[in-house]
Design a protein around this motif. Structure first.
Motif, PDB file in Angstrom:
ATOM      1  N   UNK A  74       0.855  -1.211  -0.015  1.00 55.12           N
ATOM      2  CA  UNK A  74       0.032   0.021   0.076  1.00 55.12           C
ATOM      3  C   UNK A  74       1.054   1.269   0.037  1.00 55.12           C
ATOM      4  N   UNK A  75       1.888   1.234   0.631  1.00 52.42           N
ATOM      5  CA  UNK A  75       2.893   2.312   0.582  1.00 52.42           C
ATOM      6  C   UNK A  75       3.510   2.572  -0.649  1.00 52.42           C
ATOM      7  N   UNK A  76       3.774   1.589  -1.265  1.00 52.16           N
ATOM      8  CA  UNK A  76       4.380   1.623  -2.673  1.00 52.16           C
ATOM      9  C   UNK A  76       3.174   2.266  -3.560  1.00 52.16           C
ATOM     10  N   UNK A  77       2.099   1.857  -3.415  1.00 57.13           N
ATOM     11  CA  UNK A  77       1.235   2.158  -4.268  1.00 57.13           C
ATOM     12  C   UNK A  77       0.879   3.737  -4.293  1.00 57.13           C
ATOM     13  N   UNK A  78       1.065   4.128  -2.993  1.00 53.36           N
ATOM     14  CA  UNK A  78       0.919   5.859  -2.836  1.00 53.36           C
ATOM     15  C   UNK A  78       1.935   6.609  -3.364  1.00 53.36           C
ATOM     16  N   UNK A  79       3.176   5.878  -4.075  1.00 47.30           N
ATOM     17  CA  UNK A  79       4.159   6.403  -4.421  1.00 47.30           C
ATOM     18  C   UNK A  79       4.458   6.016  -5.928  1.00 47.30           C
ATOM     19  N   UNK A  80       3.276   5.615  -6.485  1.00 52.92           N
ATOM     20  CA  UNK A  80       3.309   4.829  -7.874  1.00 52.92           C
ATOM     21  C   UNK A  80       3.914   5.907  -8.855  1.00 52.92           C
ATOM     22  N   UNK A  81       3.386   7.141  -8.974  1.00 56.61           N
ATOM     23  CA  UNK A  81       4.086   8.168  -9.705  1.00 56.61           C
ATOM     24  C   UNK A  81       5.546   8.411  -9.626  1.00 56.61           C
ATOM     25  N   UNK A  82       5.951   8.127  -8.614  1.00 54.22           N
ATOM     26  CA  UNK A  82       7.431   8.515  -8.134  1.00 54.22           C
ATOM     27  C   UNK A  82       8.306   7.092  -8.416  1.00 54.22           C
ATOM     28  N   UNK A  83       7.647   6.172  -8.559  1.00 47.25           N
ATOM     29  CA  UNK A  83       8.322   4.693  -8.390  1.00 47.25           C
ATOM     30  C   UNK A  83       7.751   3.647  -9.648  1.00 47.25           C
ATOM     31  N   UNK A  84       7.411   4.427 -10.745  1.00 44.69           N
ATOM     32  CA  UNK A  84       6.502   3.438 -11.772  1.00 44.69           C
ATOM     33  C   UNK A  84       7.170   2.368 -12.060  1.00 44.69           C
TER      34      UNK A  84
END
Length: 250
Positions: free
Chosen positions: A193-203
């Motif tokens: 969930x944490x990674x999904x919140x950063x989706x635009x930064x870590x595509x």
């Protein structure tokens, strides 16, 4: 049997260092490394904590001792493998070494806390030194120079013993592994969930996680099937070493 001795507990006079260490391994296997204290071990043995100091000097001595117990188990398991024949081809080093490393790994998987303790030791158990000596012997029979053997041991690192430091391991998984159990419930979901919140930064990370799926009954480390990943990395290293050894011989 006195009232202070529980069923199955040997008299204090029968207590030995070997028995103390074996009980410590049982305790760590069952309750995790964090539960292994001098006080909890004394309770496990049904004795007063001060009695332990006749057999282990302190907590560090205890940890050195449990590593030695696990290392002896590794040596015993490796010793039961088929020995390499004197007339075996040089190429036989690789499957023999792979088998030995995976045998060591099987022992460590029975004691999931042991790798943490191994990494923290400042001195080596004689069993560990003998284990590495046998790996060196396999590589020498494969035609490796001592210089290449030295490089190989650096490249393998802890993987030579059967464990590796995972790059992508949620904190909950790490905590669970150190405690002797699996990942804390919900740790993987929270990390995802944490990674999904950063989706635009870590595509690229998000696309990779969407593409791969290691979750399943064979997984032993949460996100990934660490046995598969361990063998993948081990094979890459052994294949590369094999090519270097062949190059040295020509």
């Amino acid at each position: 049997m006195t009232s202070s001795q529980t069923a199955g507990t040997a008299p204090r006079s029968a207590l030995t260092r070997a028995r103390v260490l074996e009980s410590a391994v049982v305790l760590a296997d069952r309750d995790g490394l964090g539960a292994l204290t001098m006080r909890s071990l004394a309770r496990e043995l049904g004795i007063e904590a001060m009695s332990l100091y006749h057999h282990v000097a302190n907590k560090e001595d205890l940890l050195d001792g449990v590593v030695d117990v696990v290392a002896a188990e590794i040596q015993d398991a490796v010793g039961r493998l088929d020995t390499q024949a004197d007339d075996a081809p040089k190429s036989a080093w690789k499957p023999a070494m792979r088998r030995q490393i995976l045998t060591s790994r099987a022992v460590l998987l029975r004691h999931p806390w042991a790798s943490t303790v191994l990494e923290s030791r400042t001195s080596f158990s004689l069993h560990i030194v003998r284990y590495f000596d046998s790996l060196i012997g396999l590589m020498r029979r494969g035609g490796f120079s001592y210089d290449l053997v030295h490089h190989a041991l650096h490249a393998l690192g802890s993987r030579a013993l059967g464990f590796s430091q995972e790059l992508f391991e949620p904190d909950g998984a790490a905590a669970g592994s150190a405690a002797g159990g699996g990942a804390e419930e919900g740790a993987d979901d929270a990390a995802t969930a944490m990674l999904m919140q950063m989706a635009e930064q870590v595509p690229h990370m998000i696309e990779m996680l969407a593409e791969i799926s290691h979750e399943g009954p064979e997984s032993t480390l949460g996100w990934c099937d660490d046995q598969t990943e361990f063998e993948f990395g081990l094979d890459i290293i052994l294949d590369g070493l094999d090519r270097l050894a062949e190059r040295e011989q020509h």
